[in-house]
Design an enzyme around this catalytic site. Structure first.
Site, mmCIF file in Angstrom:
data_model
loop_
_atom_site.group_PDB
_atom_site.id
_atom_site.type_symbol
_atom_site.label_atom_id
_atom_site.label_comp_id
_atom_site.label_asym_id
_atom_site.label_seq_id
_atom_site.Cartn_x
_atom_site.Cartn_y
_atom_site.Cartn_z
ATOM 1 N N ASP A 21 9.405 0.643 12.137
ATOM 2 C CA ASP A 21 8.263 -0.230 12.474
ATOM 3 C C ASP A 21 7.908 -0.098 13.954
ATOM 4 O O ASP A 21 6.744 0.100 14.310
ATOM 5 C CB ASP A 21 8.594 -1.696 12.148
ATOM 6 C CG ASP A 21 8.514 -1.978 10.654
ATOM 7 O OD1 ASP A 21 7.730 -1.303 9.949
ATOM 8 O OD2 ASP A 21 9.231 -2.882 10.178
ATOM 9 N N PHE A 61 0.831 -1.204 0.000
ATOM 10 C CA PHE A 61 0.000 0.000 0.000
ATOM 11 C C PHE A 61 0.869 1.260 0.000
ATOM 12 O O PHE A 61 0.360 2.373 -0.143
ATOM 13 C CB PHE A 61 -0.882 0.053 1.258
ATOM 14 C CG PHE A 61 -1.871 -1.081 1.379
ATOM 15 C CD1 PHE A 61 -2.361 -1.750 0.264
ATOM 16 C CD2 PHE A 61 -2.341 -1.467 2.623
ATOM 17 C CE1 PHE A 61 -3.277 -2.789 0.383
ATOM 18 C CE2 PHE A 61 -3.254 -2.502 2.761
ATOM 19 C CZ PHE A 61 -3.724 -3.167 1.633
ATOM 20 N N LYS A 85 14.925 -6.858 4.530
ATOM 21 C CA LYS A 85 15.076 -5.999 5.718
ATOM 22 C C LYS A 85 16.355 -6.278 6.502
ATOM 23 O O LYS A 85 16.948 -5.370 7.066
ATOM 24 C CB LYS A 85 13.870 -6.159 6.648
ATOM 25 C CG LYS A 85 12.621 -5.443 6.179
ATOM 26 C CD LYS A 85 11.521 -5.575 7.228
ATOM 27 C CE LYS A 85 10.374 -4.635 6.925
ATOM 28 N NZ LYS A 85 9.358 -4.606 7.965
ATOM 29 N N GLY A 108 4.534 -13.893 20.206
ATOM 30 C CA GLY A 108 5.238 -14.009 18.924
ATOM 31 C C GLY A 108 6.629 -13.409 19.057
ATOM 32 O O GLY A 108 6.885 -12.590 19.967
ATOM 33 N N ALA A 109 7.533 -13.849 18.179
ATOM 34 C CA ALA A 109 8.919 -13.364 18.266
ATOM 35 C C ALA A 109 9.556 -13.288 16.873
ATOM 36 O O ALA A 109 10.734 -13.570 16.705
ATOM 37 C CB ALA A 109 9.731 -14.269 19.189
ATOM 38 N N GLY A 147 9.969 -10.869 13.125
ATOM 39 C CA GLY A 147 10.548 -9.559 12.843
ATOM 40 C C GLY A 147 9.740 -8.417 13.438
ATOM 41 O O GLY A 147 10.313 -7.470 14.004
HETATM 42 P P1 NAP Z 1 7.467 -13.511 11.057
HETATM 43 O O1 NAP Z 1 8.808 -12.884 11.222
HETATM 44 O O2 NAP Z 1 7.273 -14.583 10.045
HETATM 45 O O3 NAP Z 1 7.032 -14.092 12.503
HETATM 46 C C1 NAP Z 1 5.831 -14.790 12.649
HETATM 47 C C2 NAP Z 1 5.565 -15.052 14.134
HETATM 48 O O4 NAP Z 1 4.290 -15.689 14.280
HETATM 49 C C3 NAP Z 1 6.589 -15.977 14.784
HETATM 50 O O5 NAP Z 1 6.765 -15.590 16.123
HETATM 51 C C4 NAP Z 1 5.875 -17.339 14.715
HETATM 52 O O6 NAP Z 1 6.314 -18.247 15.690
HETATM 53 C C5 NAP Z 1 4.460 -16.910 15.003
HETATM 54 N N1 NAP Z 1 3.450 -17.853 14.536
HETATM 55 C C6 NAP Z 1 3.108 -18.116 13.257
HETATM 56 N N2 NAP Z 1 2.128 -19.041 13.218
HETATM 57 C C7 NAP Z 1 1.843 -19.343 14.516
HETATM 58 C C8 NAP Z 1 0.925 -20.232 15.133
HETATM 59 N N3 NAP Z 1 0.076 -20.981 14.417
HETATM 60 N N4 NAP Z 1 0.889 -20.295 16.489
HETATM 61 C C9 NAP Z 1 1.735 -19.529 17.239
HETATM 62 N N5 NAP Z 1 2.639 -18.673 16.699
HETATM 63 C C10 NAP Z 1 2.684 -18.588 15.358
HETATM 64 O O7 NAP Z 1 6.374 -12.419 10.724
HETATM 65 P P2 NAP Z 1 6.357 -10.868 11.140
HETATM 66 O O8 NAP Z 1 6.904 -10.064 10.034
HETATM 67 O O9 NAP Z 1 6.932 -10.728 12.499
HETATM 68 O O10 NAP Z 1 4.785 -10.589 11.169
HETATM 69 C C11 NAP Z 1 3.980 -11.031 12.252
HETATM 70 C C12 NAP Z 1 2.596 -10.390 12.168
HETATM 71 O O11 NAP Z 1 2.731 -8.975 12.290
HETATM 72 C C13 NAP Z 1 1.884 -10.640 10.837
HETATM 73 O O12 NAP Z 1 0.524 -10.844 11.115
HETATM 74 C C14 NAP Z 1 2.082 -9.352 10.070
HETATM 75 O O13 NAP Z 1 1.020 -9.085 9.181
HETATM 76 C C15 NAP Z 1 2.068 -8.341 11.202
HETATM 77 N N6 NAP Z 1 2.817 -7.118 10.848
HETATM 78 C C16 NAP Z 1 2.153 -5.945 10.925
HETATM 79 C C17 NAP Z 1 2.820 -4.776 10.622
HETATM 80 C C18 NAP Z 1 2.087 -3.472 10.708
HETATM 81 O O14 NAP Z 1 2.588 -2.460 10.223
HETATM 82 N N7 NAP Z 1 0.923 -3.461 11.327
HETATM 83 C C19 NAP Z 1 4.182 -4.801 10.250
HETATM 84 C C20 NAP Z 1 4.834 -6.032 10.203
HETATM 85 C C21 NAP Z 1 4.134 -7.197 10.506
HETATM 86 P P3 NAP Z 1 7.662 -19.137 15.445
HETATM 87 O O15 NAP Z 1 8.835 -18.199 15.671
HETATM 88 O O16 NAP Z 1 7.560 -20.193 16.473
HETATM 89 O O17 NAP Z 1 7.580 -19.640 14.038
#
Ligand code: NAP
Length: 288
Positions: free
Chosen positions: A107, A21, A71, A132-133, A135
């Site tokens: 972020d 976006f 990133k 969660g842990a 990025g």
């Molecule tokens: P990421 O690096 O892939 O991390 C994903 C996280 O979710 C990890 O901690 C993973 O656990 C956990 N996870 C995934 N499936 C799971 C499940 N079924 N049960 C429990 N834990 C689960 O992704 P990310 O970039 O951090 O993004 C995470 C979320 O934040 C997404 O929904 C994304 O859309 C959102 N986000 C929002 C913004 C914003 O501007 N609002 C910006 C960035 C991201 P493991 O480590 O154990 O795999």
């Protein structure tokens, strides 16, 4: 958009980029302020990242946003990092300062700025739980620590990633602990001022999914944020709101990471309301 001989260019490096976006949000902001600027999407394949970063200097781009999968990989190609980018180990904004490329991570700053605006939450001295842990969790946790958080508890399936985030916060003087999904999460969450849902669970199209957290963990006075913004209210947020918590989705974080980048590049106050409207319109269109 009226491109002229004087148009200042900036953009987005990612792969893919077509879902983003950011071009619509930034270009609407440039139009609103009457700036002769344009924001372009660049689909940069991982093998081309170093050439693409050099092109920021060669083409005299004002700056770029950086998204998945670059990133972390982009760090070695930059001249300088902000404290936040260095601690997070990831960059989402590059500014071109007369050929010197400075990497920042807005972020986490976007997350806390959104919370300050609505519902007026300040971080200093507070206790937070991060679910969660990945990025996004890391960016949020480091920024909370930089802003004086007192205590953080990180809960994640993969223990190593949770430990990494907790230790980073610990190095900034925050009391820290790692918990498991099997622990008594009701007590852990009930004792925190801020709860951040930073996993992918509940994100479109899997909107019926929800983390295994009891509604009893939430109460009035708590602030509960879900970083997911599509859907606008996840099952997790709905549950927290039904139990009296103040809730916020991830739109504010998305908006303010862009606002902060815009202000770094242009030196002008961003037209926040227009940028918010563009994001909301895009989200409505995305679901149709
Ligand atoms: P990421 O690096 O892939 O991390 C994903 C996280 O979710 C990890 O901690 C993973 O656990 C956990 N996870 C995934 N499936 C799971 C499940 N079924 N049960 C429990 N834990 C689960 O992704 P990310 O970039 O951090 O993004 C995470 C979320 O934040 C997404 O929904 C994304 O859309 C959102 N986000 C929002 C913004 C914003 O501007 N609002 C910006 C960035 C991201 P493991 O480590 O154990 O795999």
């Amino acid at each position: 958009m009226n491109i002229t001989g004087r148009t200042t260019l900036c953009g987005l490096f990612g792969f893919p980029v077509e879902h983003s976006f950011s071009p619509m949000m930034h270009n609407a902001a440039f139009r609103e302020l009457g700036l002769d600027w344009a924001y372009l999407p660049f689909a940069v394949k991982p093998d081309n990242l170093s050439v693409a970063v050099n092109s920021i200097r060669a083409l005299d781009l004002a700056g770029v946003n950086v998204t998945v999968p670059h990133k972390e990989a982009v760090l070695p190609y930059l001249d300088e990092l902000t404290t936040a980018a260095e601690m997070i180990g990831a960059v989402n904004v590059i500014s071109n300062n007369n050929g010197k490329l400075i990497g920042d991570n807005t972020d986490g700053q976007g997350f806390t700025k959104a919370l300050q605006q609505e519902p007026g939450f300040t971080v200093q001295g507070k206790k937070a739980v991060i679910l969660g842990a990945g990025g996004a969790a890391k960016a949020v946790a480091v920024q909370l620590a930089l802003e004086g958080l007192m205590e953080i508890k990180v809960i994640n399936r993969t223990n190593d990633r949770a430990q990494d985030i907790a230790q980073k916060a610990g190095r900034l003087g925050v009391n820290h602990a790692v918990c498991n999904w099997e622990d008594n999460l009701v007590d852990i969450i009930a004792n925190s001022d801020l709860v951040v849902q930073a996993t992918n669970v509940g994100m479109y199209p899997d909107t019926e999914k929800c983390l295994p957290v009891s509604p009893d963990a939430f109460s009035p006075g708590q602030v509960v944020c879900d970083l997911v913004y599509n859907p606008v209210e996840t099952k997790f947020l709905k549950m927290a709101r039904a139990n009296g918590a103040v809730t916020a989705n991830g739109l504010g974080m998305l908006l303010y990471q862009g606002v902060l980048a815009f202000e770094q590049w242009t030196g002008s106050d961003a037209p926040v309301q227009i940028m918010r409207e563009v994001l909301m319109n895009q989200m409505r269109g995305d679901k149709q």
